[in-house]
Write a protein that holds these residues in place. Sequence first.
Motif, PDB file in Angstrom:
ATOM      1  N   ASP A   1       0.878  -1.164   0.000  1.00  0.00           N
ATOM      2  CA  ASP A   1       0.000   0.000   0.000  1.00  0.00           C
ATOM      3  C   ASP A   1       0.922   1.222   0.000  1.00  0.00           C
ATOM      4  O   ASP A   1       1.759   1.353   0.897  1.00  0.00           O
ATOM      5  N   PRO A   2       0.806   2.114  -0.979  1.00  0.00           N
ATOM      6  CA  PRO A   2       1.702   3.276  -1.045  1.00  0.00           C
ATOM      7  C   PRO A   2       1.704   4.133   0.226  1.00  0.00           C
ATOM      8  O   PRO A   2       2.700   4.788   0.537  1.00  0.00           O
ATOM      9  N   ALA A   3       0.626   4.108   0.978  1.00  0.00           N
ATOM     10  CA  ALA A   3       0.561   4.891   2.218  1.00  0.00           C
ATOM     11  C   ALA A   3       1.299   4.206   3.372  1.00  0.00           C
ATOM     12  O   ALA A   3       1.557   4.835   4.395  1.00  0.00           O
ATOM     13  N   PHE A   4       1.619   2.926   3.200  1.00  0.00           N
ATOM     14  CA  PHE A   4       2.292   2.150   4.247  1.00  0.00           C
ATOM     15  C   PHE A   4       3.454   1.358   3.645  1.00  0.00           C
ATOM     16  O   PHE A   4       3.397   0.128   3.561  1.00  0.00           O
ATOM     17  N   PRO A   5       4.519   2.032   3.209  1.00  0.00           N
ATOM     18  CA  PRO A   5       5.634   1.342   2.547  1.00  0.00           C
ATOM     19  C   PRO A   5       6.445   0.475   3.511  1.00  0.00           C
ATOM     20  O   PRO A   5       6.464   0.718   4.720  1.00  0.00           O
ATOM     21  N   ILE A   6       7.110  -0.524   2.975  1.00  0.00           N
ATOM     22  CA  ILE A   6       7.874  -1.471   3.781  1.00  0.00           C
ATOM     23  C   ILE A   6       8.952  -0.776   4.609  1.00  0.00           C
ATOM     24  O   ILE A   6       9.277  -1.231   5.707  1.00  0.00           O
ATOM     25  N   GLU A   7       9.474   0.335   4.136  1.00  0.00           N
ATOM     26  CA  GLU A   7      10.497   1.066   4.893  1.00  0.00           C
ATOM     27  C   GLU A   7       9.993   1.458   6.281  1.00  0.00           C
ATOM     28  O   GLU A   7      10.769   1.566   7.210  1.00  0.00           O
ATOM     29  N   HIS A   8       8.692   1.658   6.398  1.00  0.00           N
ATOM     30  CA  HIS A   8       8.122   2.045   7.693  1.00  0.00           C
ATOM     31  C   HIS A   8       8.208   0.923   8.719  1.00  0.00           C
ATOM     32  O   HIS A   8       8.206   1.189   9.916  1.00  0.00           O
ATOM     33  N   ALA A   9       8.265  -0.321   8.274  1.00  0.00           N
ATOM     34  CA  ALA A   9       8.348  -1.450   9.213  1.00  0.00           C
ATOM     35  C   ALA A   9       9.786  -1.889   9.462  1.00  0.00           C
ATOM     36  O   ALA A   9      10.063  -2.550  10.447  1.00  0.00           O
ATOM     37  N   LEU A  10      10.701  -1.521   8.578  1.00  0.00           N
ATOM     38  CA  LEU A  10      12.080  -1.988   8.684  1.00  0.00           C
ATOM     39  C   LEU A  10      13.041  -0.911   9.168  1.00  0.00           C
ATOM     40  O   LEU A  10      14.208  -1.191   9.420  1.00  0.00           O
ATOM     41  N   GLY A  11      12.563   0.316   9.287  1.00  0.00           N
ATOM     42  CA  GLY A  11      13.432   1.421   9.687  1.00  0.00           C
ATOM     43  C   GLY A  11      13.725   1.436  11.177  1.00  0.00           C
ATOM     44  O   GLY A  11      13.221   0.633  11.950  1.00  0.00           O
ATOM     45  N   LYS A  12      14.531   2.390  11.551  1.00  0.00           N
ATOM     46  CA  LYS A  12      14.969   2.517  12.950  1.00  0.00           C
ATOM     47  C   LYS A  12      13.901   3.141  13.834  1.00  0.00           C
ATOM     48  O   LYS A  12      13.861   2.905  15.029  1.00  0.00           O
ATOM     49  N   ASP A  13      13.055   3.972  13.247  1.00  0.00           N
ATOM     50  CA  ASP A  13      12.048   4.685  14.027  1.00  0.00           C
ATOM     51  C   ASP A  13      10.702   3.964  13.979  1.00  0.00           C
ATOM     52  O   ASP A  13      10.358   3.336  12.985  1.00  0.00           O
TER      53      ASP A  13
ATOM     54  N   THR B   1       6.983   3.796  13.277  1.00  0.00           N
ATOM     55  CA  THR B   1       6.122   4.547  12.363  1.00  0.00           C
ATOM     56  C   THR B   1       4.797   3.811  12.186  1.00  0.00           C
ATOM     57  O   THR B   1       4.433   2.982  13.006  1.00  0.00           O
ATOM     58  N   THR B   2       4.158   4.055  11.080  1.00  0.00           N
ATOM     59  CA  THR B   2       2.865   3.441  10.783  1.00  0.00           C
ATOM     60  C   THR B   2       2.982   2.005  10.303  1.00  0.00           C
ATOM     61  O   THR B   2       1.974   1.328  10.157  1.00  0.00           O
TER      62      THR B   2
END
Length: 159
Positions: A35-47, A49-50
């Motif tokens: 989903d473009p509003a919930f990219p994989i980077e948001h789950a794998l990053g350091k912070d 997020t959503t």
Amino acid sequence: MRKSIVSASNAGASPEVGEWLDLDSVARVEITSEDPAFPIEHALGKDVTTGWRASMTGPQIVRLLFDAPLAIRRIQLHFVDKVSERSQEFAVFAGEVGELGEVVRQQWNFSPHGTTEESEDYTVDLRDVTVLELRIDPDRSHDPKQSRHHASLQRLRLA
């Protein structure tokens, strides 16, 4: 020999921030949908997020391909669903390309009036890992009338 003395209260503590792998710098990721509003980077990053969410319903795969073989000693997964009543299953596989072995499999029941979050923290001893694959089946009922559930992942961390 390198050693350090830790207090009993810190012996089982989470790794320090620097001990978690920086997945951005050591791996590339393949996903079956997003989903473009919930990219994989948001789950794998350091912070925090959503998180990530699939754009399609049904089972999904998040695959990490490491630049060099790694030793993995810890896997942390966090899932959140505050609106759906559903039974989810996930499985983690690791190894080399073409030779993945199952590390863990877990089922969880989400309920908006009860359990809305699942957090798992696994101590593992995985060596020479070049691929780690997370397979998520967001709805174990497989009822076509209710096939509206999207796989999601709030956070994945490795140490």
